[in-house]
Design a protein around this motif. Sequence first.
Motif, PDB file in Angstrom:
ATOM      1  N   ASP A  30      16.529  -4.342  80.789  1.00 17.06           N
ATOM      2  CA  ASP A  30      16.662  -5.340  81.810  1.00 17.06           C
ATOM      3  C   ASP A  30      16.389  -4.903  83.231  1.00 17.06           C
ATOM      4  N   MET A  31      16.683  -3.742  83.771  1.00 12.04           N
ATOM      5  CA  MET A  31      15.880  -3.279  84.832  1.00 12.04           C
ATOM      6  C   MET A  31      14.544  -3.311  85.163  1.00 12.04           C
ATOM      7  N   VAL A  32      13.886  -2.784  84.124  1.00 15.25           N
ATOM      8  CA  VAL A  32      12.450  -2.709  83.912  1.00 15.25           C
ATOM      9  C   VAL A  32      11.829  -4.143  84.202  1.00 15.25           C
ATOM     10  N   ALA A  33      12.414  -4.838  83.573  1.00 15.53           N
ATOM     11  CA  ALA A  33      11.959  -6.363  83.307  1.00 15.53           C
ATOM     12  C   ALA A  33      12.468  -7.325  84.560  1.00 15.53           C
ATOM     13  N   GLY A  34      13.162  -6.618  85.443  1.00 14.63           N
ATOM     14  CA  GLY A  34      13.625  -7.226  86.715  1.00 14.63           C
ATOM     15  C   GLY A  34      14.731  -8.330  86.469  1.00 14.63           C
ATOM     16  N   ARG A  35      15.451  -8.279  85.364  1.00 11.83           N
ATOM     17  CA  ARG A  35      16.604  -9.207  85.108  1.00 11.83           C
ATOM     18  C   ARG A  35      17.837  -8.441  85.700  1.00 11.83           C
ATOM     19  N   LEU A  36      17.816  -7.369  85.825  1.00  6.82           N
ATOM     20  CA  LEU A  36      18.674  -6.663  86.668  1.00  6.82           C
ATOM     21  C   LEU A  36      18.179  -5.673  87.655  1.00  6.82           C
ATOM     22  N   PRO A  37      18.972  -5.995  88.882  1.00 13.21           N
ATOM     23  CA  PRO A  37      18.389  -5.154  90.062  1.00 13.21           C
ATOM     24  C   PRO A  37      18.598  -3.600  89.656  1.00 13.21           C
ATOM     25  N   SER A  38      17.351  -2.837  90.328  1.00 14.17           N
ATOM     26  CA  SER A  38      17.330  -1.292  90.310  1.00 14.17           C
ATOM     27  C   SER A  38      18.550  -0.980  91.291  1.00 14.17           C
ATOM     28  N   PRO A  39      18.996   0.437  91.138  1.00  9.94           N
ATOM     29  CA  PRO A  39      19.911   0.840  92.049  1.00  9.94           C
ATOM     30  C   PRO A  39      19.256   1.059  93.341  1.00  9.94           C
ATOM     31  N   PRO A  40      20.081   0.934  94.530  1.00  6.91           N
ATOM     32  CA  PRO A  40      19.382   1.271  95.880  1.00  6.91           C
ATOM     33  C   PRO A  40      18.707   2.598  95.981  1.00  6.91           C
ATOM     34  N   ILE A  41      19.218   3.592  95.182  1.00  3.91           N
ATOM     35  CA  ILE A  41      18.389   4.765  95.631  1.00  3.91           C
ATOM     36  C   ILE A  41      17.011   4.744  95.332  1.00  3.91           C
ATOM     37  N   THR A  42      16.534   3.765  94.382  1.00  8.12           N
ATOM     38  CA  THR A  42      14.903   3.674  94.002  1.00  8.12           C
ATOM     39  C   THR A  42      14.410   3.081  95.086  1.00  8.12           C
ATOM     40  N   ALA A  43      15.157   2.369  95.949  1.00  8.86           N
ATOM     41  CA  ALA A  43      14.363   1.581  97.370  1.00  8.86           C
ATOM     42  C   ALA A  43      14.581   2.568  98.449  1.00  8.86           C
ATOM     43  N   THR A  44      15.476   3.390  98.475  1.00  9.60           N
ATOM     44  CA  THR A  44      15.741   4.416  99.389  1.00  9.60           C
ATOM     45  C   THR A  44      14.649   5.273  99.704  1.00  9.60           C
ATOM     46  N   LEU A  45      14.384   5.886  98.393  1.00 13.14           N
ATOM     47  CA  LEU A  45      13.068   7.053  98.078  1.00 13.14           C
ATOM     48  C   LEU A  45      11.809   6.468  97.737  1.00 13.14           C
ATOM     49  N   GLY A  46      11.908   5.232  97.327  1.00  9.87           N
ATOM     50  CA  GLY A  46      10.352   4.488  96.756  1.00  9.87           C
ATOM     51  C   GLY A  46      10.101   4.738  95.421  1.00  9.87           C
ATOM     52  N   PHE A  47      10.924   5.115  94.604  1.00 12.44           N
ATOM     53  CA  PHE A  47      10.509   5.334  93.158  1.00 12.44           C
ATOM     54  C   PHE A  47      10.908   4.235  92.230  1.00 12.44           C
ATOM     55  N   THR A  48      10.346   4.250  91.122  1.00  9.08           N
ATOM     56  CA  THR A  48      10.451   2.983  90.071  1.00  9.08           C
ATOM     57  C   THR A  48      10.906   3.461  88.762  1.00  9.08           C
ATOM     58  N   LEU A  49      11.211   2.799  87.955  1.00  7.26           N
ATOM     59  CA  LEU A  49      11.838   3.127  86.539  1.00  7.26           C
ATOM     60  C   LEU A  49      10.587   2.216  85.765  1.00  7.26           C
ATOM     61  N   ASP A  50       9.555   3.214  85.043  1.00  7.60           N
ATOM     62  CA  ASP A  50       8.389   2.633  84.399  1.00  7.60           C
ATOM     63  C   ASP A  50       8.424   2.261  83.121  1.00  7.60           C
ATOM     64  N   GLU A  51       9.011   3.055  82.568  1.00  5.12           N
ATOM     65  CA  GLU A  51       9.080   3.044  81.068  1.00  5.12           C
ATOM     66  C   GLU A  51      10.447   3.578  80.577  1.00  5.12           C
ATOM     67  N   VAL A  52      10.909   2.841  79.311  1.00  4.73           N
ATOM     68  CA  VAL A  52      12.091   3.265  78.789  1.00  4.73           C
ATOM     69  C   VAL A  52      12.122   3.130  77.137  1.00  4.73           C
ATOM     70  N   ASP A  53      12.422   3.919  76.660  1.00  2.00           N
ATOM     71  CA  ASP A  53      12.770   3.799  74.977  1.00  2.00           C
ATOM     72  C   ASP A  53      13.813   4.577  74.558  1.00  2.00           C
ATOM     73  N   HIS A  54      14.297   4.484  73.488  1.00  2.00           N
ATOM     74  CA  HIS A  54      15.437   5.323  72.916  1.00  2.00           C
ATOM     75  C   HIS A  54      14.984   6.834  73.052  1.00  2.00           C
ATOM     76  N   GLY A  55      16.125   7.403  74.039  1.00  2.00           N
ATOM     77  CA  GLY A  55      15.885   8.731  74.247  1.00  2.00           C
ATOM     78  C   GLY A  55      14.756   9.027  75.296  1.00  2.00           C
ATOM     79  N   TYR A  56      14.334   8.115  75.927  1.00  3.39           N
ATOM     80  CA  TYR A  56      13.091   8.607  76.799  1.00  3.39           C
ATOM     81  C   TYR A  56      13.208   7.651  77.864  1.00  3.39           C
ATOM     82  N   ALA A  57      12.834   8.016  79.014  1.00  3.80           N
ATOM     83  CA  ALA A  57      12.754   7.284  80.391  1.00  3.80           C
ATOM     84  C   ALA A  57      11.798   8.099  81.293  1.00  3.80           C
ATOM     85  N   VAL A  58      10.957   7.035  81.950  1.00  2.00           N
ATOM     86  CA  VAL A  58       9.956   7.521  82.838  1.00  2.00           C
ATOM     87  C   VAL A  58      10.048   7.006  84.341  1.00  2.00           C
TER      88      VAL A  58
END
Length: 166
Positions: A30-58
Amino acid sequence: MGRTRTYEWQDPGITAGAVGKGTGLDLLRDMVAGRLPSPPITATLGFTLDEVDHGYAVFSLEPGEEHYNPIGSVHGGVFATLLDSAAGCAVQSVLAEGVGYTSLDLSVKFLRRVTVDTGRVRAIGRVVNSTRQTALAEATLVDGNDRLLAHATSSCLLFPVPSAEA
């Protein structure tokens, strides 16, 4: 001449309120799809959650001068934040409904210098082991040529999330 950077974020309580209401993987998707907002730290540092699967995040980040330490390279705390996020979200992705987590520790090894010339970097997190009460994850930070820049391991405590009715 001075430089400036402006950013904005959404109410972190929205996403925090969704933790445990569905699976951890659903929350992250839901975060990747924009249905939930990303945490503020991602805006502070300028990084993004690009991929997620079971047991895996990028996560990814384009290094900028705003990430520099006094010696002219990206601060190790930025690396640690990316690696902690990737390892933690890999753990989040295996959690059942009603379960939350918190990091118990993070061990980071910095292997190469990163500057604005490095280009986009990716933090790739994977679950190594998960039980009812703890999880172990690792994360690697790589450049565009998949050259290893840093490595981390993280232990996480798993716990039941109290329901809204409790």
